[in-house]
Design an enzyme around this catalytic site. Structure first.
Site, PDB file in Angstrom:
ATOM      1  N   GLU A   1       0.826  -1.198   0.000  1.00  0.00           N
ATOM      2  CA  GLU A   1       0.000   0.000   0.000  1.00  0.00           C
ATOM      3  C   GLU A   1       0.866   1.256   0.000  1.00  0.00           C
ATOM      4  O   GLU A   1       1.862   1.309   0.705  1.00  0.00           O
ATOM      5  CB  GLU A   1      -0.885   0.000   1.260  1.00  0.00           C
TER       6      GLU A   1
ATOM      7  N   GLU B   1      -1.266   9.151   4.899  1.00  0.00           N
ATOM      8  CA  GLU B   1      -2.286   9.521   5.875  1.00  0.00           C
ATOM      9  C   GLU B   1      -2.804  10.908   5.530  1.00  0.00           C
ATOM     10  O   GLU B   1      -2.033  11.807   5.199  1.00  0.00           O
ATOM     11  CB  GLU B   1      -1.690   9.540   7.279  1.00  0.00           C
TER      12      GLU B   1
ATOM     13  N   PHE C   1       8.530  15.949  -1.885  1.00  0.00           N
ATOM     14  CA  PHE C   1       9.344  15.454  -0.760  1.00  0.00           C
ATOM     15  C   PHE C   1      10.677  16.177  -0.642  1.00  0.00           C
ATOM     16  O   PHE C   1      11.691  15.617  -0.258  1.00  0.00           O
ATOM     17  CB  PHE C   1       9.505  13.922  -0.820  1.00  0.00           C
ATOM     18  N   LEU C   2      10.644  17.445  -1.001  1.00  0.00           N
ATOM     19  CA  LEU C   2      11.836  18.282  -0.834  1.00  0.00           C
ATOM     20  C   LEU C   2      11.530  19.444   0.100  1.00  0.00           C
ATOM     21  O   LEU C   2      12.231  20.449   0.080  1.00  0.00           O
ATOM     22  CB  LEU C   2      12.303  18.821  -2.191  1.00  0.00           C
TER      23      LEU C   2
ATOM     24  N   CYS D   1       5.083   5.134   9.245  1.00  0.00           N
ATOM     25  CA  CYS D   1       5.735   4.339   8.184  1.00  0.00           C
ATOM     26  C   CYS D   1       7.229   4.586   8.023  1.00  0.00           C
ATOM     27  O   CYS D   1       8.028   3.655   8.163  1.00  0.00           O
ATOM     28  CB  CYS D   1       5.047   4.607   6.855  1.00  0.00           C
TER      29      CYS D   1
ATOM     30  N   LYS E   1       9.732   3.473  10.860  1.00  0.00           N
ATOM     31  CA  LYS E   1       9.594   2.020  11.088  1.00  0.00           C
ATOM     32  C   LYS E   1      10.124   1.235   9.877  1.00  0.00           C
ATOM     33  O   LYS E   1      10.874   0.271  10.041  1.00  0.00           O
ATOM     34  CB  LYS E   1       8.111   1.701  11.309  1.00  0.00           C
TER      35      LYS E   1
HETATM   36  C1  UDX Z   1       4.278   7.624   3.851  1.00  0.00           C
HETATM   37  C2  UDX Z   1       4.405   7.368   2.338  1.00  0.00           C
HETATM   38  O1  UDX Z   1       4.401   8.627   1.656  1.00  0.00           O
HETATM   39  C3  UDX Z   1       3.267   6.484   1.856  1.00  0.00           C
HETATM   40  O2  UDX Z   1       3.432   6.201   0.472  1.00  0.00           O
HETATM   41  C4  UDX Z   1       3.301   5.193   2.655  1.00  0.00           C
HETATM   42  O3  UDX Z   1       2.233   4.357   2.264  1.00  0.00           O
HETATM   43  C5  UDX Z   1       3.228   5.477   4.144  1.00  0.00           C
HETATM   44  O4  UDX Z   1       4.280   6.384   4.520  1.00  0.00           O
HETATM   45  P1  UDX Z   1       2.744   9.115   5.442  1.00  0.00           P
HETATM   46  O5  UDX Z   1       3.387   8.408   6.585  1.00  0.00           O
HETATM   47  O6  UDX Z   1       1.277   9.336   5.474  1.00  0.00           O
HETATM   48  O7  UDX Z   1       3.059   8.329   4.072  1.00  0.00           O
HETATM   49  O8  UDX Z   1       3.426  10.533   5.369  1.00  0.00           O
HETATM   50  P2  UDX Z   1       4.129  11.424   4.255  1.00  0.00           P
HETATM   51  O9  UDX Z   1       3.199  12.437   3.766  1.00  0.00           O
HETATM   52  O10 UDX Z   1       4.818  10.603   3.257  1.00  0.00           O
HETATM   53  O11 UDX Z   1       5.215  12.170   5.181  1.00  0.00           O
HETATM   54  C6  UDX Z   1       6.157  11.421   5.941  1.00  0.00           C
HETATM   55  C7  UDX Z   1       6.985  12.356   6.791  1.00  0.00           C
HETATM   56  O12 UDX Z   1       7.891  13.113   5.990  1.00  0.00           O
HETATM   57  C8  UDX Z   1       6.172  13.364   7.585  1.00  0.00           C
HETATM   58  O13 UDX Z   1       6.726  13.518   8.871  1.00  0.00           O
HETATM   59  C9  UDX Z   1       6.307  14.641   6.778  1.00  0.00           C
HETATM   60  O14 UDX Z   1       6.153  15.816   7.524  1.00  0.00           O
HETATM   61  C10 UDX Z   1       7.722  14.498   6.258  1.00  0.00           C
HETATM   62  N1  UDX Z   1       7.942  15.233   4.998  1.00  0.00           N
HETATM   63  C11 UDX Z   1       7.345  14.839   3.852  1.00  0.00           C
HETATM   64  C12 UDX Z   1       8.786  16.339   5.008  1.00  0.00           C
HETATM   65  O15 UDX Z   1       9.335  16.727   6.050  1.00  0.00           O
HETATM   66  N2  UDX Z   1       9.012  16.983   3.832  1.00  0.00           N
HETATM   67  C13 UDX Z   1       8.442  16.610   2.657  1.00  0.00           C
HETATM   68  O16 UDX Z   1       8.713  17.243   1.632  1.00  0.00           O
HETATM   69  C14 UDX Z   1       7.566  15.505   2.671  1.00  0.00           C
END
Ligand code: UDX
Length: 466
Positions: A152, A156, A252-253, A263, A266
Site C-alpha cells: 500500500e 495519511e 518530498f523536498l 511508516c 519504522k
Molecule cells: C508515507 C508514504 O508517503 C506512503 O506512500 C506510505 O504508504 C506510508 O508512509 P505518510 O506516513 O502518510 O506516508 O506521510 P508522508 O506524507 O509521506 O510524510 C512522511 C513524513 O515526511 C512526515 O513527517 C512529513 O512531515 C515528512 N515530509 C514529507 C517532510 O518533512 N518533507 C516533505 O517534503 C515531505
C-alpha cells in the site's frame, strides 16, 4: 456479466478502512474484520473511528447499502474470494526488525475461516520473504489459500484520494490464478495507472525501496537547509530550482523538523535490519535514519538557544502530529522536540486542532494543553511551529500575549516578513532569521522598523526583548 469478487479486509485502520470502503464503492461486497470490538461496534453504528479526509462520506453509503459490513469474528470471511490483510507491523524494540505477530495471527485466523481456494493479499508492510514463508506454512497445513503481496502506498490524510488515484499498483503473486484474480480486482484502475504484476519478493521490496527513497529525499532537503543556514542562501528557492529538474522532481523536498509517522521511521529501521540479515550494506539508509534523529536533537538546542537568558522559560508548540492534516502523533518530530524541551526544564504549552488526544496519550499532564494557539502562546517566550496546521495564525493577536516575541518555525509555515514587522524575532528552516531592527539610514530603501535579514542567520540575537 461475471460477479464481482467478494472481498474480505482484515484490519479497520488507516489502510484497511479506506480500502474496504473504496472497493465497496466499486461494487464489491466487502466484509471488514477488526479484533477491536469497540471499533467494530462504532463502525456498525456509522460513527467515525479514524480521521481521514472524505472517509466518512465514502463509508456511510456503503455501510447503509449493506455492501460493506463489519465483524469481529473471522468466520464472516468464509465466502471471500480475496482477503486483503492490513494489520499493523510495528518495530521490535532493539533491532528495529518487524514484529510479525499480528500478521501471523491474522493469517492463521483467515486460514481457519476459508476452506476454498481464495487469495490472501498482504497489504501490511512485511520484510522480503514473509509472503513466501506464510505460503509455505499454509501449504504445509493443507490450506488452499494463495498468498499474494499487495503493498500500500497511501499517505495519511489523503488515503481516500490515493485509493482512487494511485500512481501505480503492485501485486506480487506466484500462482497464475491468484495473479489473474488480482488483475481482475484492479481492472477499474488500469486506465488510471500502471498495474505491475511481479513476484512476491519483488512486490515486498518495492514498498521499502519507495519509502526509504522518499525519506532520503526529505533528509537531503534538510541537509541542504542546514547548508543554506550557514551560507545565507534561501532554501525554498534552492530546493524549488532543484526540484524543477524532472530527473529529481519537486515532491518530498520540503525541509522541516525531519520525517516521522507510522511508516518512514519504522520501514527504514526494518530495511536496515533486513540489510544486516542479508548482508547488504545500506549506508545511505542508515545515515538517513541517524541524521533524522540527530536533527530533532539539534532543533531542541536551537529552541533552547532562544530561551537561554530567560528564567523559567516557557515554550508554546503549535502542531503536534507527525505532519499537518492528521491526528496521528506516532513518531512525530514535534513530540520529540517537546520531550527535549521538557527534559531541559522548559515549561511547554501545546496546541493542535486535530491531535490533542494523541498528544495527551504521549505527553500526559507534563505539558499544558491549550485550546488554541493564543492560549498556548500566552506568557510564552517562544512559539514553535511544529506543523502547518495553523494557516490563519493571528500573529497580531498573539504578539502582545507573549512574554518574549520569538518564533521558531520548523515548517517555514509563517509569513516571515509579516512576523518580523509585528515585532517578532523569526527563525525558520534554511533561511536567514528576521527581526525588526532599525537599519542604518544609508541602507537603500530601508526605514525604521523595516524587516531585514540578520547577517549570518542566527548569529545575531537579542533583537527582540520583553
Ligand atoms: C508515507 C508514504 O508517503 C506512503 O506512500 C506510505 O504508504 C506510508 O508512509 P505518510 O506516513 O502518510 O506516508 O506521510 P508522508 O506524507 O509521506 O510524510 C512522511 C513524513 O515526511 C512526515 O513527517 C512529513 O512531515 C515528512 N515530509 C514529507 C517532510 O518533512 N518533507 C516533505 O517534503 C515531505
Amino acid at each position: 456479466m461475471k460477479d464481482k469478487a467478494r472481498l474480505g479486509v482484515v484490519g479497520a485502520g488507516y489502510v484497511g478502512l479506506p480500502t474496504a470502503a473504496g472497493f465497496a464503492s466499486l461494487g464489491h461486497r466487502v466484509v471488514c474484520i477488526d479484533s477491536n470490538r469497540d471499533r467494530v461496534e462504532q463502525l456498525r453504528a456509522g460513527r467515525s473511528v479514524i480521521r481521514e479526509l472524505g472517509l466518512d462520506e465514502l463509508l456511510e453509503p456503503q455501510r447503509r447499502s449493506g455492501r460493506l459490513q463489519f465483524f469481529e469474528d473471522f468466520e464472516a470471511l468464509r465466502r471471500s474470494d480475496i482477503v486483503l490483510l492490513s494489520v499493523p507491523t510495528p518495530s521490535l524494540p532493539g533491532t528495529g526488525a518487524v514484529d510479525l505477530e499480528q500478521v501471523r495471527r491474522a493469517v492463521a485466523a483467515v486460514a481457519g475461516a476459508i476452506s476454498q481456494p481464495a487469495v490472501l493479499a498482504i497489504k501490511s508492510t512485511v520484510p522480503v520473504g514473509t509472503g513466501d514463508a506464510l505460503a509455505e506454512e499454509l501449504r504445509r497445513q493443507g490450506s488452499p489459500l494463495a498468498v499474494a503481496s499487495f503493498p500500500e502506498f497511501f499517505c495519511e490524510g489523503s488515503a481516500v484520494y490515493d485509493f482512487f488515484h494511485p500512481s501505480r499498483l503492485v501485486v506480487g503473486a506466484e500462482v497464475e490464478w491468484a495473479a489473474d484474480a488480482m488483475r481482475e480486482l484492479l481492472e477499474p484502475f488500469r486506465d488510471r495507472c500502471p498495474v505491475l504484476v511481479v513476484d512476491r519478493r519483488t512486490a515486498e521490496l518495492v514498498k521499502y525501496a519507495s519509502n526509504a527513497f522518499l525519506a532520503m529525499k526529505v533528509h537531503y532537503a534538510n541537509t541542504v537547509a542546514d547548508f543554506c543556514e550557514k551560507t545565507g542562501a534561501d532554501v525554498d528557492s534552492v530546493l524549488r530550482a532543484v526540484g524543477l529538474d524532472p530527473r529529481i522532481g519537486g515532491q518530498f523536498l520540503r525541509p522541516g523538523p525531519g520525517f516521522g509517522g507510522s511508516c518512514f521511521p519504522k520501514d527504514i529501521r526494518a530495511l536496515i535490519a533486513m540489510g544486516r540479515e542479508w548482508g547488504v550494506p545500506l549506508d545511505l539508509v542508515e545515515t538517513t535514519l541517524r541524521g533524522n534523529e540527530m536533527r530533532q536533537m539539534a532543533l531542541v538546542q536551537r529552541i533552547l538557544a532562544r530561551l537561554q537568558k530567560i528564567s523559567h522559560p516557557r515554550a508554546a508548540v503549535l502542531g503536534l502530529a507527525f505532519k499537518a492534516g492528521t491526528d496521528d502523533c506516532r513518531e512525530s518530530p514535534a513530540i520529540a522536540i517537546v520531550e527535549g524541551l521538557l527534559a531541559a526544564g522548559v515549561t511547554v504549552a501545546v496546541s493542535d486542532p486535530l491531535a490533542m488526544e494523541g498528544a495527551r496519550r504521549l505527553l500526559g499532564e507534563r505539558v499544558l494543553h491549550a485550546a488554541n494557539a493564543l492560549a498556548a502562546a500566552r506568557g510564552s517566550d517562544v512559539l514553535v511551529i511544529g506543523t502547518e496546521n495553523f494557516p490563519d495564525l493571528d500573529l497580531e493577536g498573539i504578539r502582545p500575549a507573549m512574554r518574549t516575541a520569538q518564533i521558531v518555525d520548523l515548517r517555514n509555515a509563517v509569513a516571515a516578513e509579516r512576523a518580523a514587522e509585528l515585532g517578532f524575532y523569526y527563525e525558520g528552516i534554511g533561511r536567514p532569521a528576521l527581526a525588526t531592527i532599525p537599519l542604518p539610514v544609508s541602507h537603500p530603501g530601508a526605514g525604521e522598523g523595516e524587516c531585514a535579514p540578520l547577517p549570518q542567520g542566527r548569529t545575531r540575537t537579542g533583537t527582540t526583548t520583553r
